[in-house]
Design a protein around this motif. Sequence first.
Motif, PDB file in Angstrom:
ATOM      1  N   ASP A 179     -46.560  32.895  59.057  1.00 57.02           N
ATOM      2  CA  ASP A 179     -46.455  34.354  59.165  1.00 57.02           C
ATOM      3  C   ASP A 179     -45.012  34.741  59.482  1.00 57.02           C
ATOM      4  O   ASP A 179     -44.475  34.359  60.532  1.00 57.02           O
ATOM      5  CB  ASP A 179     -47.387  34.854  60.267  1.00 57.02           C
ATOM      6  CG  ASP A 179     -47.496  36.371  60.301  1.00 57.02           C
ATOM      7  OD1 ASP A 179     -46.631  37.040  59.706  1.00 57.02           O
ATOM      8  OD2 ASP A 179     -48.435  36.885  60.927  1.00 57.02           O
ATOM      9  N   PRO A 180     -44.329  35.502  58.604  1.00 57.78           N
ATOM     10  CA  PRO A 180     -42.913  35.849  58.852  1.00 57.78           C
ATOM     11  C   PRO A 180     -42.704  36.614  60.153  1.00 57.78           C
ATOM     12  O   PRO A 180     -41.610  36.570  60.728  1.00 57.78           O
ATOM     13  CB  PRO A 180     -42.546  36.711  57.629  1.00 57.78           C
ATOM     14  CG  PRO A 180     -43.553  36.356  56.584  1.00 57.78           C
ATOM     15  CD  PRO A 180     -44.813  36.024  57.320  1.00 57.78           C
ATOM     16  N   ARG A 181     -43.741  37.318  60.646  1.00 58.79           N
ATOM     17  CA  ARG A 181     -43.568  38.104  61.862  1.00 58.79           C
ATOM     18  C   ARG A 181     -43.302  37.233  63.085  1.00 58.79           C
ATOM     19  O   ARG A 181     -42.741  37.696  64.073  1.00 58.79           O
ATOM     20  CB  ARG A 181     -44.799  38.978  62.106  1.00 58.79           C
ATOM     21  CG  ARG A 181     -44.964  40.100  61.093  1.00 58.79           C
ATOM     22  CD  ARG A 181     -46.274  40.828  61.290  1.00 58.79           C
ATOM     23  NE  ARG A 181     -47.416  39.955  61.034  1.00 58.79           N
ATOM     24  CZ  ARG A 181     -48.690  40.322  61.130  1.00 58.79           C
ATOM     25  NH1 ARG A 181     -48.979  41.568  61.487  1.00 58.79           N
ATOM     26  NH2 ARG A 181     -49.663  39.481  60.870  1.00 58.79           N
ATOM     27  N   LEU A 182     -43.707  35.966  63.041  1.00 54.74           N
ATOM     28  CA  LEU A 182     -43.447  35.070  64.155  1.00 54.74           C
ATOM     29  C   LEU A 182     -41.974  34.679  64.249  1.00 54.74           C
ATOM     30  O   LEU A 182     -41.532  34.156  65.274  1.00 54.74           O
ATOM     31  CB  LEU A 182     -44.293  33.798  64.029  1.00 54.74           C
ATOM     32  CG  LEU A 182     -45.807  33.941  64.180  1.00 54.74           C
ATOM     33  CD1 LEU A 182     -46.477  32.595  64.013  1.00 54.74           C
ATOM     34  CD2 LEU A 182     -46.157  34.532  65.540  1.00 54.74           C
ATOM     35  N   ASP A 189     -39.269  36.812  63.468  1.00 54.39           N
ATOM     36  CA  ASP A 189     -38.380  37.971  63.359  1.00 54.39           C
ATOM     37  C   ASP A 189     -37.048  37.730  64.071  1.00 54.39           C
ATOM     38  O   ASP A 189     -35.992  38.149  63.596  1.00 54.39           O
ATOM     39  CB  ASP A 189     -39.063  39.215  63.938  1.00 54.39           C
ATOM     40  CG  ASP A 189     -40.150  39.756  63.016  1.00 54.39           C
ATOM     41  OD1 ASP A 189     -40.112  39.411  61.814  1.00 54.39           O
ATOM     42  OD2 ASP A 189     -41.030  40.492  63.496  1.00 54.39           O
ATOM     43  N   ASP A 190     -37.086  37.052  65.219  1.00 51.28           N
ATOM     44  CA  ASP A 190     -35.852  36.806  65.964  1.00 51.28           C
ATOM     45  C   ASP A 190     -34.994  35.720  65.324  1.00 51.28           C
ATOM     46  O   ASP A 190     -33.766  35.731  65.464  1.00 51.28           O
ATOM     47  CB  ASP A 190     -36.179  36.408  67.409  1.00 51.28           C
ATOM     48  CG  ASP A 190     -36.865  37.523  68.169  1.00 51.28           C
ATOM     49  OD1 ASP A 190     -36.688  38.695  67.766  1.00 51.28           O
ATOM     50  OD2 ASP A 190     -37.582  37.236  69.138  1.00 51.28           O
ATOM     51  N   PHE A 191     -35.637  34.782  64.636  1.00 47.52           N
ATOM     52  CA  PHE A 191     -34.916  33.679  63.994  1.00 47.52           C
ATOM     53  C   PHE A 191     -35.445  33.507  62.572  1.00 47.52           C
ATOM     54  O   PHE A 191     -36.184  32.560  62.283  1.00 47.52           O
ATOM     55  CB  PHE A 191     -35.095  32.377  64.785  1.00 47.52           C
ATOM     56  CG  PHE A 191     -34.652  32.469  66.212  1.00 47.52           C
ATOM     57  CD1 PHE A 191     -33.323  32.253  66.559  1.00 47.52           C
ATOM     58  CD2 PHE A 191     -35.563  32.784  67.217  1.00 47.52           C
ATOM     59  CE1 PHE A 191     -32.922  32.336  67.880  1.00 47.52           C
ATOM     60  CE2 PHE A 191     -35.164  32.867  68.533  1.00 47.52           C
ATOM     61  CZ  PHE A 191     -33.836  32.651  68.873  1.00 47.52           C
ATOM     62  N   PRO A 192     -35.127  34.421  61.670  1.00 46.38           N
ATOM     63  CA  PRO A 192     -35.705  34.360  60.318  1.00 46.38           C
ATOM     64  C   PRO A 192     -35.370  33.081  59.569  1.00 46.38           C
ATOM     65  O   PRO A 192     -36.143  32.644  58.710  1.00 46.38           O
ATOM     66  CB  PRO A 192     -35.103  35.590  59.625  1.00 46.38           C
ATOM     67  CG  PRO A 192     -33.923  35.975  60.443  1.00 46.38           C
ATOM     68  CD  PRO A 192     -34.225  35.561  61.838  1.00 46.38           C
ATOM     69  N   GLU A 193     -34.251  32.440  59.894  1.00 48.70           N
ATOM     70  CA  GLU A 193     -33.891  31.211  59.181  1.00 48.70           C
ATOM     71  C   GLU A 193     -34.841  30.066  59.523  1.00 48.70           C
ATOM     72  O   GLU A 193     -34.933  29.084  58.768  1.00 48.70           O
ATOM     73  CB  GLU A 193     -32.452  30.819  59.518  1.00 48.70           C
ATOM     74  CG  GLU A 193     -32.213  30.332  60.940  1.00 48.70           C
ATOM     75  CD  GLU A 193     -32.051  31.462  61.941  1.00 48.70           C
ATOM     76  OE1 GLU A 193     -31.786  31.177  63.131  1.00 48.70           O
ATOM     77  OE2 GLU A 193     -32.189  32.637  61.538  1.00 48.70           O
ATOM     78  N   LYS A 194     -35.560  30.174  60.648  1.00 49.62           N
ATOM     79  CA  LYS A 194     -36.476  29.107  61.039  1.00 49.62           C
ATOM     80  C   LYS A 194     -37.719  29.061  60.147  1.00 49.62           C
ATOM     81  O   LYS A 194     -38.394  28.037  60.085  1.00 49.62           O
ATOM     82  CB  LYS A 194     -36.907  29.291  62.501  1.00 49.62           C
ATOM     83  CG  LYS A 194     -35.752  29.219  63.500  1.00 49.62           C
ATOM     84  CD  LYS A 194     -35.032  27.876  63.438  1.00 49.62           C
ATOM     85  CE  LYS A 194     -33.892  27.818  64.446  1.00 49.62           C
ATOM     86  NZ  LYS A 194     -33.169  26.534  64.411  1.00 49.62           N
ATOM     87  N   LEU A 195     -38.040  30.171  59.482  1.00 47.85           N
ATOM     88  CA  LEU A 195     -39.191  30.160  58.575  1.00 47.85           C
ATOM     89  C   LEU A 195     -38.963  29.179  57.437  1.00 47.85           C
ATOM     90  O   LEU A 195     -39.878  28.452  57.030  1.00 47.85           O
ATOM     91  CB  LEU A 195     -39.451  31.571  58.039  1.00 47.85           C
ATOM     92  CG  LEU A 195     -40.626  31.716  57.070  1.00 47.85           C
ATOM     93  CD1 LEU A 195     -41.926  31.260  57.719  1.00 47.85           C
ATOM     94  CD2 LEU A 195     -40.757  33.160  56.592  1.00 47.85           C
TER      95      LEU A 195
END
Length: 655
Positions: free
Chosen positions: A593-596, A598-604
Amino acid sequence: MEILTGLGCILALWLCILGSAFIGEQLMPRGMPVDELGGGHSLMSFSAAMGLALLSTTLLILSHLQLLSSYTLTTLLVVVALAGGVRLRILIWSKSDETLRKCLRTAALPLLGVTLLALPFLMAPPLGRDALVYHLEVPSQYLAGGGLMDLPTNVYSYFPMGIEMLYLPAMSTFSAGAARLVHFGFLLLTILGVVEYSRLAQPVRTGVMVLPLLLLALATVPTLLLNATSAYIDTGWMFFAFVTIAGLDDYFRSNRRALLLPAGIAAAFLLAVKYTSVYLILVIALAILLLRLIWRIPLPFNRRWLIVTALALVVSAVPYYFRNLVTTGDPVFPFLTGTVPVHTPFWSADQQAAFWGFLDRYGPEWLSPWLYPFNYVVAGINWRLHDPHLFDGVLGPFLFLPLLAWRGGKTGALRRGLFPVLVTVGYALVWGVSIRQARFLLPILPAVALTAVFGAAWLQENTRRLWTWLLALFLGGVLLFNLLALIPETRRHPYWDLLAGSIDRTEFLEASLPVYRSLQFINMSLPVKASVWLLLTGNENLFLDRDYQSDYVVEDYRFHRWLIEADSPAELTRHFQEMRADFLLVRQSLVFDPRLYDDFPEKLTLVHRFFREHVSLLFAANDYGVYALPSPPERPSPFALPLPVMTVPALEPRD
């Protein structure tokens, strides 16, 4: 077949209730008033409270001594059942039990009605999240370990376990589902207790025409019935609160001390059930002081009462708080960790903040302090279950019944029953301002019922019969409201199909618990010594019989910390290998889930690479997946012998 099994379980439950009452009667003071209780009969509900508190404390001692074997627990259960048989024989044949038989006849319709209504819920395997995470999960770990053990990653395991201790014999002898029958017994005892105490407090007013309907309205309060039919603790908490309040009220009404002993033991045991009991006990103490300072009513305490209550507190409740103090530095861990320094390596300030964020999601946050009175109105008319912003439960118009006290107050009846009114108002104020969860208002529902019983008796004796019929009409409306709120709940899961025998328990769980199919795959297909890491699963792992690791409440804290620190998927793999995890159980939609992120989008992107390149999917169903982690590299040892290493056969994925 399920219906017959259920009715047989209810009969066995009553045998254990009678056994607990028989044990408690041996501790009750003798010389009860003959003219009001019939031949020195002691109230069965109060005796059962003492017996159950003693049983729970005995199990706590056995847990500390590491003696929780199936033999010990089954023997204890057999002793209680035999005591129940002796008490049943006395109930049938003894002339001194005529009053109790009358009370049981008065309560027969409500007891039978709520039992039949609860039967589908009672026969189903446990589904409630709190039950699967700790009300059943922690006792099951104690059973597996043979006694009390430290479970540092399960924050709930530090809570008092007074009610959960009573689940141990049922879980050991039968199954985890038997624990909900134990919890349901507290609702039956509360109904009987209201009838018994009403007869004791106002014996000339026992013929209240609407009493069975009023008790049905109490028993079917949606939050209460659903809680009572789950392996939770709040109905037991309510029962012991009722014994405390009614026992003290009896003294203030009549200056008798006969019920002070069970009231004191019940008050001490409340702290062995739930941290939130502190609120209730403070309100009770304040009500006692008000009666003494304003109305000049003598205090009920004497040396014997204080000694027994203190001993009950030390034996039944203090061990839980002392263990927390020694283990963590915080006696009510994790609730004071923001102000009390703790020495627990697994707990941090970030986890504490996340824990409070989890708790803050309950309650109607949109209300300003000036609108707090509307909390009670909303709680009385709310019909939506499972909505955290509407109290996460339904209490219904049953809460409006204390208004009957206003009528009784005109003739002085209010002053004679002032103590439960003060406790009800005081605790309701605390609830409306600070707690605001439906189940936390359960402890005062029996006091509300008592107020309504006395108000109804006053109406029946001092007004026209029309007012009694109008009250009956209102109670019928309360009952209808409760049933209409409960009907959708019976459709959320295939309860009736299970009761009718058209599906079995495995099919019920597969249809009702999304993670269950993955748990089945792990139990049947993975090696016995496999260790599974649960990731974003909700920790509902009671049905998992393999070693597992996870973070509770502050779920997946370690994984997210590793994720922030990691620069490559290989680092995540290394962390899991260091924790000796062999497999992952993952809720797939959440982990991606991208919302998890939000603070570190590169971690997705890193998470996608980890699941695509470093683990392999073995099984997927209902949004849950089981993944195999790569085997850790062998570490050569100068003491290792050149023996061949057996490899685990590759697992084939299932559809």
